[in-house]
Design a protein around this motif. Structure first.
Motif, PDB file in Angstrom:
ATOM      1  N   SER B 403     -10.693  -2.453 -89.926  1.00  0.00           N
ATOM      2  CA  SER B 403      -9.614  -1.716 -90.603  1.00  0.00           C
ATOM      3  C   SER B 403      -9.951  -0.230 -90.616  1.00  0.00           C
ATOM      4  O   SER B 403     -10.592   0.270 -89.684  1.00  0.00           O
ATOM      5  CB  SER B 403      -9.325  -2.283 -91.996  1.00  0.00           C
ATOM      6  N   MET B 404      -9.568   0.489 -91.654  1.00  0.00           N
ATOM      7  CA  MET B 404      -9.842   1.933 -91.711  1.00  0.00           C
ATOM      8  C   MET B 404     -10.584   2.297 -92.982  1.00  0.00           C
ATOM      9  O   MET B 404     -10.595   3.462 -93.382  1.00  0.00           O
ATOM     10  CB  MET B 404      -8.527   2.713 -91.666  1.00  0.00           C
ATOM     11  N   TYR B 405     -11.192   1.275 -93.639  1.00  0.00           N
ATOM     12  CA  TYR B 405     -11.671   1.493 -94.995  1.00  0.00           C
ATOM     13  C   TYR B 405     -13.068   0.934 -95.221  1.00  0.00           C
ATOM     14  O   TYR B 405     -13.486  -0.019 -94.575  1.00  0.00           O
ATOM     15  CB  TYR B 405     -10.729   0.806 -96.006  1.00  0.00           C
ATOM     16  N   THR B 461     -11.004   5.741 -96.966  1.00  0.00           N
ATOM     17  CA  THR B 461     -10.837   5.661 -95.516  1.00  0.00           C
ATOM     18  C   THR B 461     -12.050   6.318 -94.875  1.00  0.00           C
ATOM     19  O   THR B 461     -12.748   7.107 -95.504  1.00  0.00           O
ATOM     20  CB  THR B 461      -9.582   6.409 -95.041  1.00  0.00           C
ATOM     21  N   PHE B 462     -12.286   5.978 -93.618  1.00  0.00           N
ATOM     22  CA  PHE B 462     -13.323   6.725 -92.882  1.00  0.00           C
ATOM     23  C   PHE B 462     -12.683   7.553 -91.769  1.00  0.00           C
ATOM     24  O   PHE B 462     -13.219   7.700 -90.684  1.00  0.00           O
ATOM     25  CB  PHE B 462     -14.444   5.819 -92.371  1.00  0.00           C
ATOM     26  N   LEU B 463     -11.548   8.129 -92.095  1.00  0.00           N
ATOM     27  CA  LEU B 463     -10.787   8.879 -91.092  1.00  0.00           C
ATOM     28  C   LEU B 463     -11.114  10.364 -91.070  1.00  0.00           C
ATOM     29  O   LEU B 463     -10.952  11.021 -90.041  1.00  0.00           O
ATOM     30  CB  LEU B 463      -9.288   8.714 -91.364  1.00  0.00           C
ATOM     31  N   ALA B 464     -11.554  10.895 -92.208  1.00  0.00           N
ATOM     32  CA  ALA B 464     -11.722  12.351 -92.285  1.00  0.00           C
ATOM     33  C   ALA B 464     -12.896  12.798 -91.419  1.00  0.00           C
ATOM     34  O   ALA B 464     -13.945  12.152 -91.397  1.00  0.00           O
ATOM     35  CB  ALA B 464     -11.932  12.778 -93.732  1.00  0.00           C
ATOM     36  N   PRO B 465     -12.731  13.901 -90.701  1.00  0.00           N
ATOM     37  CA  PRO B 465     -13.801  14.387 -89.826  1.00  0.00           C
ATOM     38  C   PRO B 465     -14.889  15.095 -90.632  1.00  0.00           C
ATOM     39  O   PRO B 465     -14.702  15.405 -91.806  1.00  0.00           O
ATOM     40  CB  PRO B 465     -13.072  15.392 -88.933  1.00  0.00           C
TER      41      PRO B 465
END
Lengths: 485, 485
Positions: B403-405, B461-465
């Motif tokens: 997933s994204m989390y 989320t683990f989306l942030a750069p």
């Protein structure tokens, strides 16, 4: 008998409110017309017509309306911002004007990617642009915090009715005839639709005494009438309310503490009279009578689907709230946040609609030419269709006033009414079904919108090009009358 | 005291089911984070951070994920088909490949204008393309008539729960922790959420015995349990179900006649294990056991918002039905027709997602590079974040699975729990609020997803750069622990 074992869900145990909801615009006739279209596409030649004309739904670009170039050029850059690295090519080889590029850059700077969720109520800068438009239109300030972007006006109606409806006793006044979204949404919410009849003899005018009576009758039956829907200009009638009528409605809403839902999606489709917004009239009343109208709650809705924009497929729209309690607005915000946000490219299209090229802008000349071309084209088609109806036996239709529809009354012979009954259908449904089978023209029966007992109607858009389909209606009608006379 | 007179609607008389619905992903913290963002944009310098990191919502393109070029090139042509009059310019100067042009032409020939409403269930050719994809993915046939395009998966969930929920006694099994759309939609429908707990000790595995117990308990309380939601891979947990687990769930669904809602929007976001679709397992079971599983009803959902596509703002998605009664499907069709259709450009994006460039196609190389780049990037960020959590006192987090989390458990000192109580907040909400105020990082508290009594979590989320924001969480946590120890 089917050999498939039964699952958990069947027609008798699904949500009864879904079962009760009706939506004729995309009902049996529309489904059948799509089957015919598929048959023709497969090359079948056993139908008595060669094309299907979808006159059942206001869907301009399904027929031959071309999108407005400025809008679509900007959207193409929003979808592929890499094109902005080639400004010279855009300007010199592809016909893009500098204001197209400028607007795309501005929208991208505000929305980020159109592939990102926006704030639940929409991109803040787009809300501000809408507020600026409303201020220009009405001459009164508008606040971006009171504006909510939505997926077409339909989704806005769904949101507002969800908040308003407390339970089965909640009543909402709905004009008859009406766009069936309202009755369908109220059925889904298990709330009470309180119909009020528009006056066909007055070109489908809104008669406040009819509203008062409907409201009073409902109240005596224990209904908690708390909102009124006004469709202005009307769907399916095209009628525009005068400023005096709007004042009467707002006055009644003030007396009865009714939330006013003004569906104003046809605000630019006006041939007769002049569109005046509910917001403008409410603010005028408030100015003229300090304090007296402060508690009136108004929600007005707009959409990119109608007008000369006609971008139904993009599902863009917004509503503006006036006089709503901040805590109620917080509930509205939460409700819209559950579905995350309206489509962002549709939000951008809303911005383009409310802030199109202005005189002097590089794209103005073409925009203006296209806009007026669409307007005049619609008007011409409306009149051509109306003239055809004038010649048809037993059909009566007021002059085209606006929106995208004509809603003639039709007198059907008694034998046809019997034949309809034998099929278990409303007589106007029967008529429209036979018309579809004979000509490929898909209309919606008046019973789908509601009509006074004993009257029959049908709704047709005047969007389809050409005159052949109009001729085929005239011919069918003659045959139908002769058969059942 | 406010001087504005009260209107008709107030917090005590609006729809109580809206009032009860909770949606923490865009709740108080998210609203506050947007206020901070606006403050920073205005140039205010009195906050202890210089940027807001929205780690509360899986919104890749709001952070720095770039859209996939092939998708957006096609969409730009759909928005402005006039560009197709300049193929040479597109090919030779703007980097468009022949397959981009070909696909755009094909989609335009099928959808007509993206500004036109499509059929209520979506453009027929797009439904067929999805069916072809499902057949390739699962090795079993799929039928376009069982596929419904939707505005993101959220709108599909809303449709399905609307049909399933007959009344307050209808129960739907929902995993805890869960994506709060499910509990919110059930609250709006005034139906009963029947929670079943995922097993944190088994990396958030789905434990069928826990489902059985939850279902049996609800039935003894008179609940008509008729559906089960499975989120696979999990949100917020990332866990993928094994084929054996899916078989157990389907077996239980068969025994109890439960409609299975398989939320499979993270099907390509898998780092550990392998995604297997519910459809594939159901068809395998049906093949192995003729007749036995024929009555199982399955609805599976997919979206363009997640995966490597990440196009949340386009609101595209679909669901496929298996084993549904045709009359129930007709009700679903009617329900979706009331909101007309999903955004057409989003529908086209669904088509591109399920039918991307293949090896040998001109756009394949770039597509493949971008796709893998996004996948690897997400995986790296997930691990970097996980390693940071590993070092934090009182924080425990399973290895990233998909997933994204990440959804770590956090042990908060008793003094902090008291301080939270004094503010009338859940302890994890208190923690996340203090984190936001100190760092600008917006998370969602575990209580927003549900968690076992006595445990506390947060979702990020683990989306942030970048790593700066991760460092700021570590630093905050240390200070927080020291303060309340």
């Amino acid at each position: 008998m089917s050999s498939t074992p039964a699952g958990r869900l069947n027609i008798n145990n699904v949500n009864p409110h879904v079962r009760e909801a009706k939506y004729a615009v995309r009902g049996e006739l529309a489904v059948k017309s799509e089957e015919y279209r598929a048959k023709l596409a497969r090359g079948d030649t056993d139908l008595p017509f060669t094309q299907v004309i979808s006159a059942n739904i206001g869907n301009p670009q399904q027929l031959d309306q071309k999108p407005i170039t400025f809008f679509r050029q900007v959207l193409s850059l929003l979808e592929n911002p890499l094109l902005l690295q080639h400004e010279d090519v855009l300007l010199n080889q592809l016909g893009y004007k500098p204001d197209v590029i400028e607007r795309a850059k501005w929208l991208l700077s505000k929305a980020g990617s159109v592939g990102a969720y926006s704030a639940s109520n929409g991109v803040p800068a787009i809300r501000q642009s809408i507020a600026d438009f409303l201020e220009r239109r009405d001459g009164f300030p508008a606040n971006e915090a009171d504006i909510y972007l939505s997926g077409g006006a339909s989704s806005g109606v769904n949101t507002l009715l969800h908040i308003i409806c407390e339970g089965p006793k909640t009543g909402v006044l709905v004009p008859i005839p009406q766009y069936p979204l309202y009755t369908a949404a109220l059925a889904l919410l298990n709330a009470t639709c309180v119909p009020y009849y528009l006056d066909e003899s007055q070109n489908w005018g809104t008669d406040v005494s009819a509203i008062k009576k409907a409201c009073a009758d409902a109240k005596t039956q224990g209904v908690d009438v708390r909102a009124i829907v006004i469709i202005n200009p009307g769907n399916p009638t095209g009628a525009s309310l005068s400023e005096a009528d709007i004042r009467s409605v707002l006055d009644f809403a003030r007396e009865e503490k009714l939330v006013v839902m003004a569906d104003e999606v046809y605000q630019t489709n006006v041939f007769v009279g002049k569109f005046v917004s509910f917001k403008k009239v409410l603010r005028s009343l408030q100015k003229e009578n300090p304090g007296k109208y402060d508690a009136v709650e108004l929600a007005s809705l707009q959409s990119v689907s109608k007008g000369m924009v006609g971008e139904c497929g993009h599902r863009g729209g917004y509503f503006e709230l006036v006089g709503f309690d901040p805590k109620v607005q917080a509930e509205i915000y939460k409700f819209v946040s559950i579905t995350l946000c309206a489509p962002v490219i549709g939000q951008c299209l809303v911005e383009l609609m409310v802030n199109p090229p202005k005189p002097g802008d590089p794209s103005y000349e073409l925009y203006n030419k296209e806009y007026n071309g669409i307007f005049n084209n619609l008007k011409e088609r409306a009149y051509a269709l109306w003239r055809a109806f004038e010649k048809m036996e037993g059909v009566e239709c007021g002059k085209p006033q606006g929106s995208m529809y004509l809603f003639p009354t039709v007198k059907i012979p008694a034998k046809a009414i019997e034949a309809a009954k034998a099929e278990g259908r409303e007589p106007d449904e029967f008529y429209c079904l036979r018309l579809l089978e004979a000509t490929g023209v898909c209309l919606v029966a008046g019973s789908g919108f509601g009509q006074k007992e004993g009257t029959l109607h049908f709704r047709t858009t005047f969007l389809a090009p050409g005159t052949e389909w109009v001729g085929s209606i005239v011919k069918f009608h003659e045959d139908f009358m002769n058969k059942y006379r």
